[in-house]
Design an enzyme around this catalytic site. Structure first.
Site, short mmCIF file in Angstrom:
data_model
loop_
_atom_site.label_atom_id
_atom_site.label_comp_id
_atom_site.label_asym_id
_atom_site.label_seq_id
_atom_site.Cartn_x
_atom_site.Cartn_y
_atom_site.Cartn_z
N GLN A 1 11.38 -2.56 0.87
CA GLN A 1 11.15 -1.12 0.75
C GLN A 1 10.46 -0.58 1.99
O GLN A 1 9.36 -1.02 2.33
CB GLN A 1 10.30 -0.83 -0.49
CG GLN A 1 9.87 0.62 -0.65
CD GLN A 1 9.10 0.85 -1.93
OE1 GLN A 1 9.66 0.88 -3.01
NE2 GLN A 1 7.79 0.98 -1.82
N GLY A 2 11.08 0.37 2.69
CA GLY A 2 10.51 0.96 3.88
C GLY A 2 9.93 2.33 3.61
O GLY A 2 10.55 3.35 3.95
N TYR A 3 8.76 2.36 3.00
CA TYR A 3 8.08 3.63 2.69
C TYR A 3 6.84 3.82 3.57
O TYR A 3 6.79 4.70 4.42
CB TYR A 3 7.66 3.65 1.22
CG TYR A 3 8.70 4.15 0.25
CD1 TYR A 3 10.04 4.21 0.58
CD2 TYR A 3 8.33 4.54 -1.03
CE1 TYR A 3 10.99 4.66 -0.33
CE2 TYR A 3 9.27 5.01 -1.95
CZ TYR A 3 10.60 5.05 -1.60
OH TYR A 3 11.52 5.50 -2.50
N SER A 4 5.80 3.01 3.35
CA SER A 4 4.50 3.22 3.99
C SER A 4 4.58 3.07 5.50
O SER A 4 5.33 2.25 6.03
CB SER A 4 3.47 2.24 3.44
OG SER A 4 3.23 2.48 2.07
N SER B 1 -3.62 3.94 -4.45
CA SER B 1 -5.04 3.67 -4.69
C SER B 1 -5.49 4.27 -6.02
O SER B 1 -4.82 5.13 -6.61
CB SER B 1 -5.88 4.26 -3.56
OG SER B 1 -5.82 5.68 -3.58
N GLU C 1 9.02 1.90 -12.23
CA GLU C 1 8.13 0.79 -12.55
C GLU C 1 7.53 1.04 -13.93
O GLU C 1 6.71 1.92 -14.10
CB GLU C 1 7.04 0.68 -11.49
CG GLU C 1 7.61 0.34 -10.12
CD GLU C 1 6.53 0.14 -9.08
OE1 GLU C 1 6.06 -1.00 -8.95
OE2 GLU C 1 6.18 1.11 -8.41
N SER D 1 6.76 -5.68 1.78
CA SER D 1 6.92 -6.98 1.11
C SER D 1 8.33 -7.51 1.33
O SER D 1 9.31 -6.78 1.25
CB SER D 1 6.65 -6.83 -0.39
OG SER D 1 5.36 -6.33 -0.63
#
Length: 398
Positions: free
Chosen positions: A116-119, A377, A237, A153
């Site tokens: 996953q390429g988000y952050s 968070s 999720e 990840s």
């Protein structure tokens, strides 16, 4: 609310338990082979709202059965869950027929892995601030993706990455973003750098895109719809995975309790009280997860729309994250307390070139320090509950 298992569910449990018992000793070094074994037996894609892609579907209670039996079996860790549980439901909801036909079967058979390429370094919790760009080639067939993603990840193992990138460089915030499917095998255009953690492992990566190519037909939901698609993906999720996670938590708590008995720490009334509290809170988390699942209906599958409590359901993943992240972090701290001085890690001559070996409870303590931060968070989760469930005024944007 009643969340029970039927005779059909128990037959499904027996089938799952028998298969896992025969195959769970599969070599842990070859994680791709394990994914192919799962896919070949039809265990990938149980929660998808559609079959026909090499998967079979299961009721919600059967999904819970599979998740719990998998956790109990001590089977190898999954490396295909990002494709199965995040991308696949997103494609089923927003993808074209061609995208579904191309990408879902290899996920169902365990042949292709995803990340996953988000952050990004300056856009972690603030996902609308992504700076990675995707510019169309002059011939109009591809995008050129340039930028950096972080905390990715499985990037070092993945075949593909779904990337949130800015296709309209003149737009701001959540406007002008697109959701692209990018092949990872592009030497010279994609570089993956593992991030070494204080546990000594590298579960996350930095990913650098330098003109990486993504086909125009591999944009999900259409150009400029990236924010809507990305937010939809984050909603997949569910509590099923939370229940499975709790099986592992219970096993870890059991090890901490046994350690407390072995070291004599259980004789301390304060520590004994903390152990009991951990057990009680874990039971409460399970009941909360079952209640949340019960509200979705017994036969509901991932991605299907529900009528009851849309606002509450939107906040359920945030409540679950707040509960389990704090609980697990406290368990890690308690694991060190019951060990006493023996919890100190590493020899005096430790160096980065010769890192020390962590035991299971030391790894638990160090890794859980991050759990109230990653995946959103605690502050972000509380804001979601406050604004989307309780209807409180939105936080002012600086």
């Amino acid at each position: 609310m009643q969340f029970g298992f039927t005779e059909e569910d128990e037959r499904f449990r027996a089938e799952a338990r028998a298969w896992l018992g025969a195959h769970a000793d599969h070599t842990r070094e070859d994680r791709r082979a394990w994914e192919r074994a799962l896919g070949g037996a039809g265990w990938i894609g149980l929660g998808w709202p559609e079959s026909g892609y090499g998967n079979r579907t299961a009721t919600l209670t059967q999904q819970v059965v599979w998740a719990e039996e998998y956790a109990r079996s001590a089977a190898p860790p999954r490396c295909g869950h990002i494709g199965e549980n995040l991308l696949a439901p997103t494609l089923l909801a927003h993808g074209t027929a061609a995208q579904k036909s191309r990408f879902l079967p290899p996920i169902a058979t365990g042949e292709e892995l995803w990340c996953q390429g988000y952050s990004e370094p300056d856009a972690g919790s603030d996902l609308a601030g992504v700076r990675t760009t995707a510019v169309r080639d002059p011939d109009g067939t591809h995008y050129r993706v340039t930028g950096q993603k972080i905390w990715t990840s499985l990037a070092h193992e993945a075949d593909w990455c779904f990337v949130l990138a800015r296709t309209d460089t003149g737009a701001r915030r959540h406007h002008g973003l697109s959701f692209l499917l990018v092949p990872m095998d592009q030497p010279g255009r994609i570089e993956v750098r593992p991030i070494r953690q204080m546990t000594g492992t590298s579960d996350f990566n930095e990913v650098f895109f330098d003109g990486a190519r993504a086909r125009v037909e591999h944009v999900v939901g259409g150009e400029g719809a990236g924010w809507r698609v990305a937010m939809s993906l984050l909603g997949y999720e569910r509590g099923v995975s939370t229940l499975a996670m709790q099986i592992g938590f219970a096993q870890e708590l059991g090890k901490v309790v046994r350690t407390a008995l072995d070291t004599g720490a259980a004789d301390d009334p304060v520590l004994r009280d903390l152990l009991v509290r951990q057990w009680a809170e874990l039971r409460t988390m399970r009941w909360n997860a079952l209640r949340a699942l019960g509200g979705t209906g017994r036969t509901r599958r991932t991605g299907e729309a529900g009528e009851a409590g849309a606002a509450g359901e939107a906040g359920a993943p945030s409540v679950a994250k707040l509960l389990w992240a704090g609980w697990h972090q406290r368990l890690g701290e308690l694991a060190m307390r019951v060990r006493g001085a023996a919890a100190s890690a590493g020899p005096a001559d430790w160096s980065p070139a010769a890192p020390y070996e962590l035991d299971e409870l030391q790894h638990l303590f160090l890794f859980t320090r991050a759990e109230t931060v990653y995946g959103g968070s605690d502050q972000i989760q509380r804001t979601i509950v406050a604004e989307r469930v309780l209807g409180l005024p939105r936080e002012p944007k600086g």
